[in-house]
Design a protein around this motif. Structure first.
Motif, PDB file in Angstrom:
ATOM      1  N   ASN A  15      39.013  43.951  40.509  1.00 39.09           N
ATOM      2  CA  ASN A  15      39.931  43.557  41.587  1.00 39.09           C
ATOM      3  C   ASN A  15      40.994  44.644  41.817  1.00 39.09           C
ATOM      4  OD1 ASN A  15      39.590  40.630  39.892  1.00 39.09           O
ATOM      5  ND2 ASN A  15      38.853  40.744  41.974  1.00 39.09           N
ATOM      6  N   ASP A  16      40.532  45.881  41.931  1.00 40.60           N
ATOM      7  CA  ASP A  16      41.417  47.042  41.979  1.00 40.60           C
ATOM      8  C   ASP A  16      41.974  47.265  43.388  1.00 40.60           C
ATOM      9  OD1 ASP A  16      42.659  49.497  41.733  1.00 40.60           O
ATOM     10  OD2 ASP A  16      41.134  50.266  40.347  1.00 40.60           O
ATOM     11  N   LYS A  17      43.286  47.042  43.552  1.00 42.64           N
ATOM     12  CA  LYS A  17      43.950  47.178  44.849  1.00 42.64           C
ATOM     13  C   LYS A  17      43.916  48.603  45.383  1.00 42.64           C
ATOM     14  CE  LYS A  17      47.386  43.587  45.041  1.00 42.64           C
ATOM     15  NZ  LYS A  17      48.721  43.325  45.513  1.00 42.64           N
ATOM     16  N   ASP A  20      41.399  49.051  48.130  1.00 40.33           N
ATOM     17  CA  ASP A  20      41.453  48.258  49.358  1.00 40.33           C
ATOM     18  C   ASP A  20      41.503  49.179  50.566  1.00 40.33           C
ATOM     19  OD1 ASP A  20      41.385  45.957  47.920  1.00 40.33           O
ATOM     20  OD2 ASP A  20      43.393  45.266  48.454  1.00 40.33           O
ATOM     21  N   SER A  37      40.017  44.114  45.996  1.00 39.28           N
ATOM     22  CA  SER A  37      40.988  43.380  45.186  1.00 39.28           C
ATOM     23  C   SER A  37      40.872  41.871  45.304  1.00 39.28           C
ATOM     24  CB  SER A  37      42.408  43.788  45.573  1.00 39.28           C
ATOM     25  OG  SER A  37      42.690  43.342  46.879  1.00 39.28           O
ATOM     26  N   THR A  39      40.350  38.136  44.780  1.00 36.69           N
ATOM     27  CA  THR A  39      40.321  37.407  43.506  1.00 36.69           C
ATOM     28  C   THR A  39      39.293  36.290  43.475  1.00 36.69           C
ATOM     29  OG1 THR A  39      42.110  35.986  44.296  1.00 36.69           O
ATOM     30  CG2 THR A  39      42.734  37.921  42.988  1.00 36.69           C
ATOM     31  N   CYS A  68      41.290  36.968  50.796  1.00 39.43           N
ATOM     32  CA  CYS A  68      41.925  38.303  50.761  1.00 39.43           C
ATOM     33  C   CYS A  68      42.280  38.824  52.151  1.00 39.43           C
ATOM     34  CB  CYS A  68      41.058  39.307  50.019  1.00 39.43           C
ATOM     35  SG  CYS A  68      39.506  39.741  50.847  1.00 39.43           S
TER      36      CYS A  68
END
Length: 183
Positions: A15-17, A20, A37, A39, A68
């Motif tokens: 979930n690595d921002k 994005d 990201s 969840t 999201c």
């Protein structure tokens, strides 16, 4: 920079921002497209397709996730983070201050801190430290520079500061890391 399927999959799993709006992933079984990201429950890898743009995924019949909301984004925030990352990549070896970075971007330092944290989920100094440690590891493994030279080359003002940060991030001192990895 082209991302590999493996790096995109890792970004989705974590979930690595930071990823994005650099790419989107779509789940074939639900027909939903998400930011890395997101969840929501991690899908099976075989059911995932990657897209460089949201519009391409929508064109292929996927709808934006309601969790999201990849369709509701202020792209200027992500451009801002790219600007900061570019400064870090080009000037990591300089003793950068928050005021200097804010001045280069054209924001107040307080707005800079808030916005960077909002977009990336991390502090400015966390990312700068990560870049400096990565660059120092490259130098440790590929050069015969002393630890002191490496510390100054990657932007630290003292060897002791560099050793403390390196040990906190890597679990050992730079000299031990060099010995261990060169074997």
């Amino acid at each position: 920079m082209k991302l590999s399927d493996n790096s995109m999959w890792e970004a989705v799993k974590q979930n690595d921002k930071r990823y994005d709006h650099r790419f989107y992933y779509a789940v074939k079984t639900t027909k939903i497209v998400c930011n890395p990201s997101c969840t929501s429950k991690t899908p099976k890898r075989d059911n995932v397709r990657y897209y460089p743009t949201l519009s391409q995924a929508i064109h292929d019949g996927f709808r934006p996730c309601k969790r999201c909301r990849p369709d509701l984004v202020d792209h200027s925030d992500y451009y801002f983070v790219e600007q900061v990352s570019s400064i870090f990549e080009k000037k990591y070896m300089l003793p950068l201050t928050l005021d200097q970075i804010a001045h280069q971007i054209g924001y107040s330092k307080y707005h800079l801190l808030r916005l960077y944290k909002k977009v990336t989920g991390k502090s400015l100094m966390t990312d700068l430290t990560l870049i400096r440690i990565q660059k120092s590891i490259e130098l440790l493994l590929s050069s015969s520079l002393t630890i002191t030279q490496i510390a100054y080359d990657v932007g630290y003002q003292s060897t002791s500061q560099y050793n403390v940060v390196f040990k906190r991030k890597m679990g050992c001192t730079p000299s031990i890391y060099r010995k261990r990895e060169r074997i």
